[in-house]
Write a protein that holds these residues in place. Structure first.
Motif, short mmCIF file in Angstrom:
data_model
loop_
_atom_site.label_atom_id
_atom_site.label_comp_id
_atom_site.label_asym_id
_atom_site.label_seq_id
_atom_site.Cartn_x
_atom_site.Cartn_y
_atom_site.Cartn_z
N THR A 411 0.83 -1.21 0.00
CA THR A 411 0.00 0.00 0.00
C THR A 411 0.86 1.26 0.00
O THR A 411 0.33 2.36 -0.13
N ASN A 412 2.17 1.08 0.15
CA ASN A 412 3.12 2.20 0.10
C ASN A 412 3.68 2.29 -1.33
O ASN A 412 4.40 1.39 -1.77
N PRO A 413 3.37 3.35 -2.08
CA PRO A 413 3.86 3.45 -3.46
C PRO A 413 5.38 3.35 -3.56
O PRO A 413 5.90 2.76 -4.52
N GLU A 414 6.10 3.89 -2.58
CA GLU A 414 7.56 3.81 -2.64
C GLU A 414 8.04 2.38 -2.43
O GLU A 414 9.05 1.96 -3.01
N ILE A 445 -4.73 -8.59 12.73
CA ILE A 445 -4.90 -8.07 14.08
C ILE A 445 -3.62 -7.36 14.51
O ILE A 445 -2.52 -7.86 14.24
N ASP A 446 -3.76 -6.21 15.14
CA ASP A 446 -2.61 -5.45 15.64
C ASP A 446 -1.65 -5.07 14.53
O ASP A 446 -0.45 -5.14 14.66
N VAL A 447 -2.21 -4.67 13.38
CA VAL A 447 -1.37 -4.20 12.28
C VAL A 447 -1.96 -2.91 11.71
O VAL A 447 -3.16 -2.65 11.82
N GLU A 448 -1.07 -2.10 11.13
CA GLU A 448 -1.49 -0.88 10.45
C GLU A 448 -0.69 -0.75 9.17
O GLU A 448 0.55 -0.80 9.18
N TRP A 449 -1.40 -0.61 8.07
CA TRP A 449 -0.77 -0.47 6.78
C TRP A 449 -0.29 0.96 6.56
O TRP A 449 -0.74 1.88 7.25
N PHE A 450 0.62 1.13 5.60
CA PHE A 450 1.08 2.48 5.26
C PHE A 450 -0.12 3.37 4.96
O PHE A 450 -0.19 4.50 5.43
N ASP A 451 -1.06 2.85 4.19
CA ASP A 451 -2.33 3.54 4.00
C ASP A 451 -3.22 3.16 5.17
O ASP A 451 -3.90 2.13 5.16
#
Length: 780
Positions: A411-414, A445-451
């Motif tokens: 989800t991170n373009p870079e 669970i307990d994760v967060e994406w760049f977006d």
């Protein structure tokens, strides 16, 4: 997930509420949508409308032949991405949508399908039917739409704090008598899903469980419709397993949307489904040749690789692609894209020499989207924000598969640009194709994406789409739009656009062959044109008879790869180099040569399959013979394109039972005919199986001595006429997939329009020339 305990009781810990009434219907001014306000009890007087939940059901006509149904409890709830990438080729115009109102019902018409909502007597009744009135498809009846709290609140005040509750929305579409359900991804259990509870949640579970690498929220009904569930979230289905007469679809959240797609034929269903989620990508002709691979057993030094390929050449077994699996990388360095320097002191030069030798034309390497913390590149990727994080900011890591591995965050373009640059470095060294392994065990669970706006739970399945798209588009950028090939294991709706897929980790058993057949059939009914399998089985040590039976099956898949885990799949290692006609080497050579001769047919059928959103092979029998009730239950045979019937053999003895639908069928090997419908028994050696040609077929074969995959498909060919009548035709394409002509049978029974054929081509009637095959080992 079951919400009831039988018909009369509510399941423990659940509180379901049902849409009981259609209180009002709002018509969209454009005439292509209805919005239903549905209270959870019948509204007989004003007071009934207080302290009462309602469900909103939006019914729309997105394009002709398709209707969408979206059920929502609380309209204010967020609907976070990711969402499926719908209409990738553009949304068609809705030319035939109309709303018709009578005293007792409102009907929304969408081309060939309509939805009729009953408005009288406070009955909840929504029927989906053919617009011409010829057939009812399915319906939503009493207690078929609702939501559920878990655990059930004592009173509604408690729902002010929803952190203590799970909330599900569900629908139950009716199942008619004798109706069967198929698809839902690459599923290895029973082909007909009625009676099964299925969870759509990608998992690395092998081919002998109810888990699946490729969960696709689409199913096909034998009544001429399909249903696509429009979410990558975890979906749970009770297919005739909570109520025997219904398919229940449930999802945790506040809304559930699905599309009902009318055929009326299953081919037309898949064509319309491909408009929604995308047509399969095209693959180059060379990809249909034989791929050779081994996994954990191989040291990929030049001497070892060349010994395998020289052994294959010496046995007249052409190899199109050599695949370097995991250990082209150093141990604990997966996947840093760096060749093991001990085996590959100069990887570019080694690959150049390999291709220059003529032993192989293309090279593929294995990758996965994980980074071991032992890789130097791990620190770079972590510092740049290229890896998935926990909610507290830590990099998400665990010791599954690779030590302290992190997961590339697409989800991170870079991160995507960096990953593509790594792929480009492989292409620079001579790599032509990529095996995209893994991508199923994505934490939710307990994760967060760049977006950070994305739903972690939805990302679990959707990750497969992002991962394979990045790799596929990188291949396209380097090699051309129709020259990109990857070998993918994980998938969800839409990944048919990034071919091709293979069936994952199967055992070296006859049962695993059957599991693989069912998996390929089910995935094909979700719009995947190209599919392969690990010939010989991935796990274990196949005895010679299983290897040879699997070779026959595997060379009649759209793509064919020899691949194993802890044992080699070159034939001479399986049977101590048995040099007889029934030895592994001669059998592999014969089936490889047969596929090469079939390439004029295979590659023309491949173009047609892509255009129509159909499987090339394995193609379920019901796609070609939907009016034959037996065809919907055949899970031990398949069609290869629209004219060849294949029945793999699962017995060492060669005994096999198969079904021929109505018509005259010709045995490919003997030219003997059988008339269907009916069941037949045969006994085969290892160089044949039930391979039957459909009547009214023009089958174009390459020259007798042809063993290559890529050649001129119109030069020196054999044109075989199988019980043809006037008007029979077939299309020929070149090795790039471009049409070069159409062969037709005229009123006199002879070919017309032959001017594009070249060389010493010839015609055979009522079969093919069998002089040089000499196959006499079939007993019927």
């Amino acid at each position: 997930m079951k919400f009831r305990d039988g018909m009369w009781l509510v399941a423990e810990g659940k509180r379901p509420e049902y849409a009981e009434d259609v209180y009002s219907i709002t018509q969209h001014p454009a005439g292509n949508a209805l919005s239903l306000l549905c209270p959870t009890k019948k509204i007989l007087e004003r007071f009934d409308s207080l302290n009462l939940p309602t469900l909103t059901i939006d019914i729309r006509a997105p394009f002709d032949g398709v209707i969408s149904v979206e059920t929502t409890h609380w309209l204010g709830a967020l609907n976070p991405a990711p969402h499926f990438d719908l209409y990738p080729a553009g949304k068609p115009e809705t030319s035939d949508a109309e709303i018709i109102q009578t005293d007792s019902a409102v009907t929304l018409k969408s081309g060939s399908i309509s939805a009729t909502v009953k408005t009288s007597d406070h009955d909840f009744d929504i029927r989906f039917h053919a617009t011409d009135g010829s057939k009812e498809l399915t319906s939503l009846l009493n207690r078929s739409v609702g939501f559920t709290y878990s655990p059930g609140p004592g009173n509604m005040m408690q729902t002010g704090d929803m952190s203590k509750f799970q909330h599900y929305v569900f629908t139950q579409t009716t199942l008619s008598v004798g109706e069967s359900v198929h698809g839902l991804g690459e599923r290895f259990g029973a082909f007909n899903k009625v009676g099964q509870a299925i969870t759509l949640w990608n998992a690395d579970g092998g081919t002998s469980s109810d888990q699946a690498y490729k969960n696709v929220p689409f199913w096909m009904s034998s009544r001429g419709y399909g249903i696509f569930i429009d979410t990558p979230d975890k979906v749970e289905l009770e297919v005739g397993s909570e109520r025997c007469c219904r398919v229940q679809t449930s999802i945790e959240g506040q809304r559930l949307k699905w599309y009902i797609i009318h055929g009326p034929t299953p081919k037309e269903v898949l064509q319309k489904y491909s408009i929604l989620t995308g047509k399969p990508g095209k693959v180059p002709s060379w990809s249909h040749g034989l791929w050779l691979s081994t996994s954990f057993t191989t040291n990929y030094d030049e001497k070892t690789v060349n010994s395998f390929l020289e052994g294959m050449k010496a046995r007249d077994i052409p190899v199109e692609v050599f695949h370097f699996d995991c250990f082209w990388l150093r141990a604990f360095h997966w996947c840093d894209f760096v060749f093991d320097s001990e085996m590959f002191p100069d990887p570019k030069a080694q690959i150049e020499r390999l291709k220059a030798s003529g032993l192989v034309k293309k090279v593929c390497v294995w990758i996965n989207p994980y980074l071991s913390q032992a890789c130097p590149v791990f620190k770079l990727a972590a510092s740049k924000g290229y890896l998935l994080k926990r909610t507290n900011g830590d990099i998400f890591q665990w010791d599954m598969w690779q030590t302290g591995m992190g997961i590339v965050d697409f989800t991170n373009p870079e991160a995507c640009e960096w990953f593509v640059s790594c792929l480009q470095s492989l292409f620079d060294k001579g790599v032509d194709a990529i095996k995209t392994d893994f991508g199923e065990r994505i934490p939710s669970i307990d994760v967060e994406w760049f977006d950070s706006s994305l739903s972690p739970r939805k990302m679990h399945n959707y990750y497969a789409f992002l991962y394979n798209r990045v790799v596929y588009e990188a291949l396209q950028d380097r090699f051309g739009e129709n020259e990109a090939v990857l070998f993918a294991r994980a998938a969800t709706a839409g990944t048919q656009r990034f071919p091709l897929q293979w069936g994952g980790d199967c055992e070296s058993t006859p049962e695993a062959i059957a599991e693989s057949v069912r998996g390929g059939l089910s995935l094909g009914l979700c719009g995947y044109s190209f599919w392969s399998v690990d010939i010989g089985g991935f796990e274990g040590y196949p005895p010679p008879w299983i290897y040879k039976r699997w070779v026959a099956f595997g060379l009649l898949c759209s793509h064919s790869r020899l691949h194993g885990s802890n044992s080699f799949r070159v034939p001479w290692t399986v049977d101590n180099d048995d040099k007889t006609d029934q030895g592994c080497s001669k059998i592999l050579a014969k089936w490889t040569a047969l596929k090469a001769r079939l390439m004029p047919y295979i590659f023309a059928q491949a173009q047609k399959a892509v255009e129509e959103g159909l499987p090339l092979s394995l193609r379920a029998m019901c796609l070609e013979f939907p009016d034959d009730p037996t065809s919907w239950f055949l899970d031990r045979q398949f069609m290869f394109g629209d004219s060849l019937l294949v029945a793999p053999i699962f017995e060492e003895s060669g005994d096999v039972e198969f079904y021929l639908p109505k018509g005259r069928w010709t045995n490919f090997f003997t030219n003997k005919t059988k008339d269907g419908p009916g069941w037949f028994k045969e006994k085969h050696n290892f160089d044949t199986l039930p391979l039957y040609v459909r009547e009214n077929t023009i089958l174009v074969l390459g020259k007798w001595h042809e063993t290559r995959t890529v050649y001129d498909y119109s030069k020196g060919v054999e044109v075989c006429l199988y019980q043809t009548s006037s008007g029979a035709k077939t299309t020929l394409v070149d090795a790039e997939g471009e049409e070069i002509g159409v062969l037709k049978v005229g009123a006199d029974g002879h070919l017309v329009d032959q001017e594009f054929l070249d060389g010493a081509w010839h015609v055979t009637k009522n079969g093919r020339s069998t002089i040089k095959t000499g196959s006499k080992a079939i007993e019927g």
